[in-house]
Scaffold this active site. Structure first.
Site, mmCIF file in Angstrom:
data_model
loop_
_atom_site.group_PDB
_atom_site.id
_atom_site.type_symbol
_atom_site.label_atom_id
_atom_site.label_comp_id
_atom_site.label_asym_id
_atom_site.label_seq_id
_atom_site.Cartn_x
_atom_site.Cartn_y
_atom_site.Cartn_z
ATOM 1 N N ASP A 175 0.778 -1.280 0.045
ATOM 2 C CA ASP A 175 0.162 -0.239 -0.215
ATOM 3 C C ASP A 175 1.011 1.051 -0.105
ATOM 4 O O ASP A 175 2.252 1.070 0.002
ATOM 5 C CB ASP A 175 -1.030 0.012 1.215
ATOM 6 N N LYS B 244 -4.758 4.241 -10.911
ATOM 7 C CA LYS B 244 -4.433 2.841 -11.673
ATOM 8 C C LYS B 244 -3.328 2.973 -12.527
ATOM 9 O O LYS B 244 -2.205 2.188 -12.372
ATOM 10 C CB LYS B 244 -5.498 2.189 -12.388
ATOM 11 N N SER C 95 -13.489 -3.565 -11.528
ATOM 12 C CA SER C 95 -15.037 -4.151 -11.504
ATOM 13 C C SER C 95 -15.749 -3.701 -12.723
ATOM 14 O O SER C 95 -16.848 -4.280 -13.032
ATOM 15 C CB SER C 95 -15.601 -3.685 -10.052
ATOM 16 N N HIS D 161 -11.391 -10.339 -11.819
ATOM 17 C CA HIS D 161 -12.514 -9.600 -10.890
ATOM 18 C C HIS D 161 -13.000 -10.617 -9.682
ATOM 19 O O HIS D 161 -13.541 -11.459 -9.988
ATOM 20 C CB HIS D 161 -13.609 -8.955 -11.894
#
Length: 738
Positions: free
Chosen positions: A357, A421, A443, A464
């Protein structure tokens, strides 16, 4: 006499050991050969005067996985052919005769005059456990992984070889019916406590203990064949019986909305059978079983939830030109709720995981969620502390992207935002090892557009996951225009490693699952804006067979996320791509009233603090409705149809668009991914079993009344004109390609 699937050895005491061991299979199943051979063995050992008793066991790690359901499918096909050629009476006689064969064989064990013991050395399910129940005694090994149960209701049928009659004669009626309704398997200690297994012994002593019971004079008569037998739960018309059967009918209706004939037949079999001697009771069970086997619900559920799912789990869509792969180390970028879930189930499968992260605190917080998962499972007794510690030891939390340099697969699970992203890809791409595959857990954002950020798009793919990852059994693998076979094979192998069921779809906005389920949610919004009472919207959706209502589902997925998706769609495609009224509703809920869904305790529902009551629909929801309709004036059947048709017609569009190329994936994906009613068999089976012509007529009727979201695609209109089905088209394509 020699048998293909069984071995028989008779010892000096005259006790025959029957070992069930089907060649070339990892599990024993009741197929035509096993059924016929077992019947012959029962007859042979019953008539052999040298045999004093019989022990039946398995040569494999499990006792029996149940019936081979392809055999039941074949029976249905034969019945359909006979119906056309010989008429209803002959066809139904055939089905009843076939449905009774196994039941009669098992009854012959009980009344043959020789004691039989089932030595259960591993899991015994379905017909395999019904065989054990027909034996005069049951001994099980103390393997903690061994389970016994009758799961047939989960695929639309019920135990048809005596299970609905023997179980409630061994344990209280209420407990037996609950076990039959749920279809869950239980461990051997619980089974012993409930009286359905006699002994639990060390695995090494299993056969000897079974033989000892026979040598000690074990009776060759079932309890219910003895004159003084009394039902453990009391007679049907006793005070106890009446207290059970009346509410049981109501509970069944509440739980299933009468959508599952197999579940209803269980209650009928128990109610009717317990009033009769065993032979008559078994005939009653067989009649109900033959009827349920002919139902469209059973046919649909067997095809989708057993045969198709089995095909997909075995790699039906895997490129055959790529050698098997195994992910040893995985990186998950994004330690939020979804990323942690992916990391946790991967570590559970024995994969080393790097959880990345933006800073160490965020990464550690993510691992903390994994720790909480482990603690919760240990507290429930489903995991040992040692196993939990092993899982956590495989997860490394870090903010250092260099940690991905030796990973076989990298999964990005950051926010559903193109900019975020793109930044992630820019950081990760230079550090990937040669041959590594990169996957996005997006998604809705199209994989082709995300892959533009990659130098080698052949190694970029979508995986997904569905929330919560630990519970949802589906993974949707999205193939872009340039995705290579190695990336697809690796993704499929990884999904099988973590014990999920994969479906493969081609790229489009929302892919397959979200395209369909979003229309379910939007239909709920539309009904709300039309003035349908909120409680009615939610209840009618559940009556149609959905697991939750659209407003509840919207809360679970988060209203602010729904608004973000609408805005992203609007920005990418234009205002014509979204419903302005739906956007306005979400803006009102999210930005003006601060109602984000379950995550902040308020959305379409109000959520109490944990342990302080149940969620309730927000009382002020009606304020957002332009008008409120009288529920007594609304057509409940039409509301139910709207919920299912809007999803099914979108599924048909995904076929026309080339997103779905295999109807098995549409059906399995719809049931596992977004809860489309299992009794229908899935979105495309819903159309096929209704008939494409009838479905198109229904679409046109709803289109005229409610708009273009119900407009049938050109493909569906063409299929209706030809009387074609999705599975018919697929079967022909497969045959042509072979």
């Amino acid at each position: 006499m020699a048998y293909k699937n069984f071995r028989i050895e008779t010892d000096v005491d005259g006790i025959a050991l029957v070992t069930w061991d089907i060649p070339g299979r990892s599990m024993n199943v009741i197929d035509e050969t096993s059924g016929a051979e077992l019947s012959a063995i029962i007859e042979q050992l019953t008539s052999d005067v040298a045999v004093k008793g019989v022990v039946i066991t398995s040569g494999k790690n499990a006792f029996c996985a149940g019936a081979d359901l392809t055999m039941l499918e074949a029976m249905n096909r034969t019945h359909a052919e006979m119906l056309k050629s010989q008429g209803e009476e002959a066809a139904n006689k055939y089905m009843f005769g076939e449905a009774r064969k196994l039941s009669q064989s098992f009854r012959n064990i009980e009344v043959g005059g020789k004691p039989w013991v089932a030595a259960i050395n591993g899991t015994a399910l379905g017909g395999g456990f019904e065989l054990a129940l027909a034996c005069h005694h049951r001994v099980a090994s103390d393997n903690p992984k061994t389970r016994v149960g009758l799961p047939e209701v989960k695929i639309g049928i019920f135990p048809g070889a005596g299970g609905t009659q023997r179980l409630p004669r061994l344990m209280p009626t209420m407990d037996a019916v609950q076990m039959l309704f749920k279809g869950d398997a239980i461990d051997v200690k619980k089974a012993q406590a409930r009286g359905i297994i006699g002994e639990v012994v060390p695995a090494g002593d299993l056969i000897q203990k079974a033989k000892d019971w026979i040598k000690a004079g074990g009776k060759a008569v079932a309890p219910w064949d003895q004159k003084d037998f009394k039902l453990p739960g009391g007679a049907v018309y006793s005070k106890t019986g009446l207290q059970f059967f009346q509410p049981a009918t109501a509970i069944l209706r509440k739980e299933t909305y009468d959508n599952y004939p197999g579940a209803r037949a269980i209650l009928q079999c128990v109610y009717e059978g317990l009033q009769l001697p065993m032979d008559a009771a078994l005939r009653v069970e067989s009649r109900h079983f033959a009827k349920i086997l002919r139902s469209k619900e059973a046919a649909a559920m067997i095809r989708s939830l057993f045969i198709s799912m089995q095909d997909l789990n075995k790699g039906a869509r895997r490129p055959q030109n790529v050698p098997p792969t195994k992910v040893k180390k995985l990186a998950v970028i994004g330690a939020g709720f979804m990323g942690v879930g992916v990391g946790y189930i991967s570590a559970q499968a024995g994969i080393d995981v790097v959880l990345i992260d933006r800073d160490q605190a965020s990464a550690d917080k993510g691992k903390g969620h994994a720790q909480a998962n482990v603690d919760a499972v240990i507290a429930k007794g489903r995991m040992t502390q040692a196993d939990g510690d092993a899982i956590l030891s495989r997860i490394t939390a870090t903010a250092d992207y260099n940690a991905i340099s030796d990973c076989d697969l990298v999964i990005e699970a950051v926010f559903e935002d193109r900019r975020v992203k793109a930044e992630t890809y820019a950081k990760a791409q230079p550090l990937l090892k040669k041959g590594a595959i990169f996957a996005s857990n997006t998604s809705t954002l199209p994989i082709n557009s995300l892959a533009e950020e990659f130098k080698d798009p052949s190694r970029f793919i979508g995986i997904h996951f569905f929330s919560p990852v630990e519970k949802m059994m589906l993974s949707e693998i999205i193939v872009g225009e340039n995705t290579g076979d190695v990336a697809l094979a690796t993704a499929l192998d990884y999904v099988r490693q973590i014990k999920k069921t994969p479906i493969v779809v081609n790229d489009s906005r929302g892919f397959y699952a979200n395209r369909c389920v979003m229309l379910f949610i939007f239909e709920g919004y539309q009904m709300l804006l039309e003035g349908v009472p909120p409680a009615m919207i939610e209840n009618v959706a559940k009556m149609a067979g959905m697991p939750v209502g659209p407003l509840s589902l919207s809360d679970e997925t988060a209203l602010d996320l729904g608004l973000k998706i609408l805005r992203a769609t609007e920005a990418d495609i234009g205002t014509q791509a979204i419903n302005k009224d739906h956007k306005k509703l979400l803006v009102e809920m999210v930005e003006k009233r601060g109602r984000l869904g379950r995550k902040n305790g308020k959305g379409f529902y109000d959520y109490p603090e944990k342990g302080k009551g149940q969620k309730k629909l927000w009382p002020e929801l009606t304020v957002l409705q332009p008008k409120v309709l009288d529920p007594d004036t609304l057509d409940v059947e039409e509301l139910k149809q709207r919920f299912l048709v809007v999803q099914a017609v979108e599924a048909a569009r995904t076929v026309e668009d080339g997103v779905i190329t295999d109807p098995r994936e549409a059906d399995v994906g719809s049931i596992l991914g977004f809860g489309f009613p299992p009794f229908t068999g899935g979105t495309l089976s819903y159309i096929d079993f209704m008939g494409t012509k009838k479905f198109v007529e229904l679409c046109l009727k709803l289109e005229k009344k409610y708009g273009s979201r119900f407009t049938p695609p050109k493909l569906l209109i063409e299929m209706a004109a030809k009387g074609d089905t999705f599975y018919g088209r697929f079967t022909r394509k497969k045959a042509a390609a072979a």
